[in-house]
Design a protein around this motif. Structure first.
Motif, PDB file in Angstrom:
ATOM      1  N   GLU A  85      26.838  56.360 125.228  1.00 15.91           N
ATOM      2  CA  GLU A  85      27.652  55.835 124.132  1.00 15.91           C
ATOM      3  C   GLU A  85      27.814  54.327 124.296  1.00 15.91           C
ATOM      4  N   PHE A  86      28.261  53.674 123.227  1.00 13.98           N
ATOM      5  CA  PHE A  86      28.369  52.221 123.219  1.00 13.98           C
ATOM      6  C   PHE A  86      29.806  51.798 122.924  1.00 13.98           C
ATOM      7  N   THR A  87      30.397  51.044 123.835  1.00 11.11           N
ATOM      8  CA  THR A  87      31.711  50.470 123.569  1.00 11.11           C
ATOM      9  C   THR A  87      31.522  49.276 122.640  1.00 11.11           C
ATOM     10  N   SER A  88      32.358  49.178 121.627  1.00 12.31           N
ATOM     11  CA  SER A  88      32.198  48.156 120.594  1.00 12.31           C
ATOM     12  C   SER A  88      33.555  47.678 120.110  1.00 12.31           C
ATOM     13  N   VAL A  89      33.553  46.525 119.450  1.00  9.94           N
ATOM     14  CA  VAL A  89      34.777  45.947 118.896  1.00  9.94           C
ATOM     15  C   VAL A  89      34.522  45.587 117.429  1.00  9.94           C
ATOM     16  N   ILE A  90      35.441  45.974 116.558  1.00  8.57           N
ATOM     17  CA  ILE A  90      35.294  45.632 115.139  1.00  8.57           C
ATOM     18  C   ILE A  90      35.451  44.124 114.969  1.00  8.57           C
ATOM     19  N   SER A  91      34.472  43.493 114.325  1.00 13.68           N
ATOM     20  CA  SER A  91      34.516  42.045 114.114  1.00 13.68           C
ATOM     21  C   SER A  91      34.837  41.674 112.675  1.00 13.68           C
ATOM     22  N   ILE A 144      36.021  43.474 108.629  1.00  7.24           N
ATOM     23  CA  ILE A 144      36.225  44.520 107.641  1.00  7.24           C
ATOM     24  C   ILE A 144      36.373  43.838 106.283  1.00  7.24           C
ATOM     25  N   SER A 145      35.483  44.161 105.362  1.00  9.66           N
ATOM     26  CA  SER A 145      35.512  43.540 104.039  1.00  9.66           C
ATOM     27  C   SER A 145      35.025  44.540 103.001  1.00  9.66           C
ATOM     28  N   LYS A 146      34.963  44.096 101.752  1.00  8.84           N
ATOM     29  CA  LYS A 146      34.456  44.964 100.698  1.00  8.84           C
ATOM     30  C   LYS A 146      32.986  45.298 100.923  1.00  8.84           C
ATOM     31  N   GLN A 147      32.299  44.419 101.647  1.00  5.29           N
ATOM     32  CA  GLN A 147      30.881  44.637 101.915  1.00  5.29           C
ATOM     33  C   GLN A 147      30.636  45.666 103.019  1.00  5.29           C
ATOM     34  N   GLY A 148      31.661  45.952 103.814  1.00 11.53           N
ATOM     35  CA  GLY A 148      31.492  46.936 104.865  1.00 11.53           C
ATOM     36  C   GLY A 148      32.235  46.569 106.131  1.00 11.53           C
ATOM     37  N   VAL A 149      31.841  47.221 107.226  1.00 12.30           N
ATOM     38  CA  VAL A 149      32.479  47.012 108.522  1.00 12.30           C
ATOM     39  C   VAL A 149      31.402  46.627 109.539  1.00 12.30           C
ATOM     40  N   ALA A 150      31.642  45.546 110.257  1.00  7.94           N
ATOM     41  CA  ALA A 150      30.721  45.093 111.305  1.00  7.94           C
ATOM     42  C   ALA A 150      31.396  45.214 112.656  1.00  7.94           C
ATOM     43  N   VAL A 151      30.604  45.555 113.667  1.00  6.50           N
ATOM     44  CA  VAL A 151      31.118  45.649 115.036  1.00  6.50           C
ATOM     45  C   VAL A 151      30.215  44.859 115.970  1.00  6.50           C
ATOM     46  N   VAL A 152      30.790  44.385 117.064  1.00  2.31           N
ATOM     47  CA  VAL A 152      30.018  43.783 118.137  1.00  2.31           C
ATOM     48  C   VAL A 152      29.836  44.854 119.209  1.00  2.31           C
ATOM     49  N   VAL A 153      28.584  45.205 119.471  1.00  2.00           N
ATOM     50  CA  VAL A 153      28.287  46.216 120.485  1.00  2.00           C
ATOM     51  C   VAL A 153      28.333  45.548 121.849  1.00  2.00           C
ATOM     52  N   GLU A 154      29.251  46.000 122.703  1.00  3.10           N
ATOM     53  CA  GLU A 154      29.444  45.337 123.991  1.00  3.10           C
ATOM     54  C   GLU A 154      28.517  45.866 125.074  1.00  3.10           C
ATOM     55  N   ARG A 155      28.534  47.168 125.314  1.00  5.33           N
ATOM     56  CA  ARG A 155      27.685  47.688 126.385  1.00  5.33           C
ATOM     57  C   ARG A 155      27.405  49.168 126.183  1.00  5.33           C
ATOM     58  N   HIS A 156      26.330  49.609 126.822  1.00 13.15           N
ATOM     59  CA  HIS A 156      25.945  51.023 126.791  1.00 13.15           C
ATOM     60  C   HIS A 156      26.494  51.707 128.036  1.00 13.15           C
ATOM     61  N   VAL A 157      27.154  52.823 127.848  1.00 13.47           N
ATOM     62  CA  VAL A 157      27.707  53.598 128.959  1.00 13.47           C
ATOM     63  C   VAL A 157      26.934  54.906 129.049  1.00 13.47           C
ATOM     64  N   LEU A 213      30.612  54.082 119.752  1.00 17.95           N
ATOM     65  CA  LEU A 213      29.525  54.549 118.901  1.00 17.95           C
ATOM     66  C   LEU A 213      28.540  55.376 119.727  1.00 17.95           C
ATOM     67  N   PHE A 214      27.926  56.369 119.095  1.00 17.26           N
ATOM     68  CA  PHE A 214      26.835  57.102 119.735  1.00 17.26           C
ATOM     69  C   PHE A 214      25.843  57.506 118.657  1.00 17.26           C
ATOM     70  N   ASN A 215      24.570  57.590 119.047  1.00 12.85           N
ATOM     71  CA  ASN A 215      23.532  57.906 118.059  1.00 12.85           C
ATOM     72  C   ASN A 215      22.759  59.182 118.365  1.00 12.85           C
ATOM     73  N   GLY A 216      23.201  59.935 119.369  1.00 16.19           N
ATOM     74  CA  GLY A 216      22.553  61.196 119.711  1.00 16.19           C
ATOM     75  C   GLY A 216      21.429  61.076 120.709  1.00 16.19           C
ATOM     76  N   ASP A 217      21.071  59.845 121.084  1.00 16.96           N
ATOM     77  CA  ASP A 217      19.979  59.652 122.045  1.00 16.96           C
ATOM     78  C   ASP A 217      20.454  59.663 123.489  1.00 16.96           C
ATOM     79  N   ILE A 274      21.378  55.517 114.084  1.00 18.37           N
ATOM     80  CA  ILE A 274      20.523  54.342 113.947  1.00 18.37           C
ATOM     81  C   ILE A 274      20.322  53.746 115.333  1.00 18.37           C
ATOM     82  N   GLU A 275      19.404  52.781 115.440  1.00 16.09           N
ATOM     83  CA  GLU A 275      19.204  52.109 116.721  1.00 16.09           C
ATOM     84  C   GLU A 275      20.426  51.251 117.041  1.00 16.09           C
ATOM     85  N   ILE A 276      20.930  51.400 118.258  1.00 14.06           N
ATOM     86  CA  ILE A 276      22.087  50.618 118.707  1.00 14.06           C
ATOM     87  C   ILE A 276      21.695  49.915 120.000  1.00 14.06           C
ATOM     88  N   LEU A 277      21.957  48.613 120.053  1.00 15.05           N
ATOM     89  CA  LEU A 277      21.611  47.828 121.232  1.00 15.05           C
ATOM     90  C   LEU A 277      22.818  47.015 121.685  1.00 15.05           C
TER      91      LEU A 277
END
Length: 255
Positions: free
Chosen positions: A49-55, A57-70, A42-46, A10-13
């Motif tokens: 890669e993106f360094t991220s931190v999990i913000s 975790i719940s029954k609805q899913g997992v969210a992360v804060v995308v910090e930077r693109h390397v 995270l990486f999307n094949g484009d 997916i698109e990652i910013l």
């Protein structure tokens, strides 16, 4: 320790709060048992890669804060298409997984006359889809940020008919685009060839458990494939491709 890596097509910013795809979220939360505050990649094949931190975790899913693109890549300078006859059970998974780790760029599964496994139609499509998942898992493990493609299943005869690569040799040197066929009857090994400085693409053709028939080997040579032998021993199909790719990387690649 190496940070957990996840493929997210997916698109990652940088700077965004991203909901991980359900399968990735399940793996992160239920399999790896990660927690909020844990770092992931995270990486999307484009590319990169993106360094991220999990913000969250719940029954609805997992969210992360995308910090930077390397902008980092771990691809080999060799472009290798592995044309591998489909083999039994977990052998094919093993070949695909290790080929990705070794740097193969694309994988073409083939059906040959002596293939034990017979796949077509929906079964063939499911097998290709499964192998693509094996590829993704291998990329997550080995650090590759570009995902090799598993091409649609084909018969050897039809696939050879579509090949246009030039595989001529001149004074023991390969053309920029070279095609090899592993054969126990070949007289030359990789050390007999010098790869050109303008590295192009390599196609490596590997047979099934029972090998190619004489007619298949003849058809491959007509298409321009160079018979290649790996030492004086006959390798199993699950060993042959990996040994050849490893040797190519040592001679001409990034080893």
């Amino acid at each position: 320790m190496t940070l957990p890596r996840f493929y997210c097509p997916i698109e990652i910013l940088a700077g965004q709060i991203l909901e991980l795809p359900s399968a990735v979220a399940h793996h992160a939360a239920r399999v790896l048992r990660l927690e909020p505050g844990d770092e992931v990649v995270l990486f999307n094949g484009d590319g990169g890669e993106f360094t991220s931190v999990i913000s969250r975790i719940s029954k609805q899913g997992v969210a992360v804060v995308v910090e930077r693109h390397v902008q980092v890549e771990r691809e080999s300078p060799l472009t290798i298409l592995l044309a591998q006859a489909v083999c039994m059970g977990e052998k094919m998974d093993w070949i695909v997984q290790k080929a990705v780790e070794l740097g193969v760029t694309r994988i073409q599964p083939l059906i040959t006359k002596q293939s034990v496994v017979r796949l077509s139609g929906e079964r063939g499509e499911k097998r290709v889809s499964h192998l693509q998942k094996v590829v993704i898992s291998a990329c997550e493990q080995c650090g590759r940020n570009h995902v090799p493609e598993v091409l649609p299943l084909a018969t050897l005869q039809n696939w050879l008919g579509r090949q246009t690569e030039s595989c001529r040799t001149s004074s023991g040197s390969l053309s920029p685009d070279a095609c090899f066929m592993l054969s126990p009857f070949a007289t030359k090994g990789l050390r007999d060839f010098k790869h050109p400085s303008n590295i192009g693409s390599i196609i490596l053709l590997v047979g099934p458990e029972g090998g190619f028939t004489e007619d298949e080997e003849a058809a491959a040579m007509v298409a321009g494939f160079i018979p290649l032998r790996l030492g004086h021993r006959i390798l199993r199909t699950e060993s042959a491709a990996l040994a050849a790719v490893g040797a190519m990387q040592a001679l001409w690649g990034d080893y």
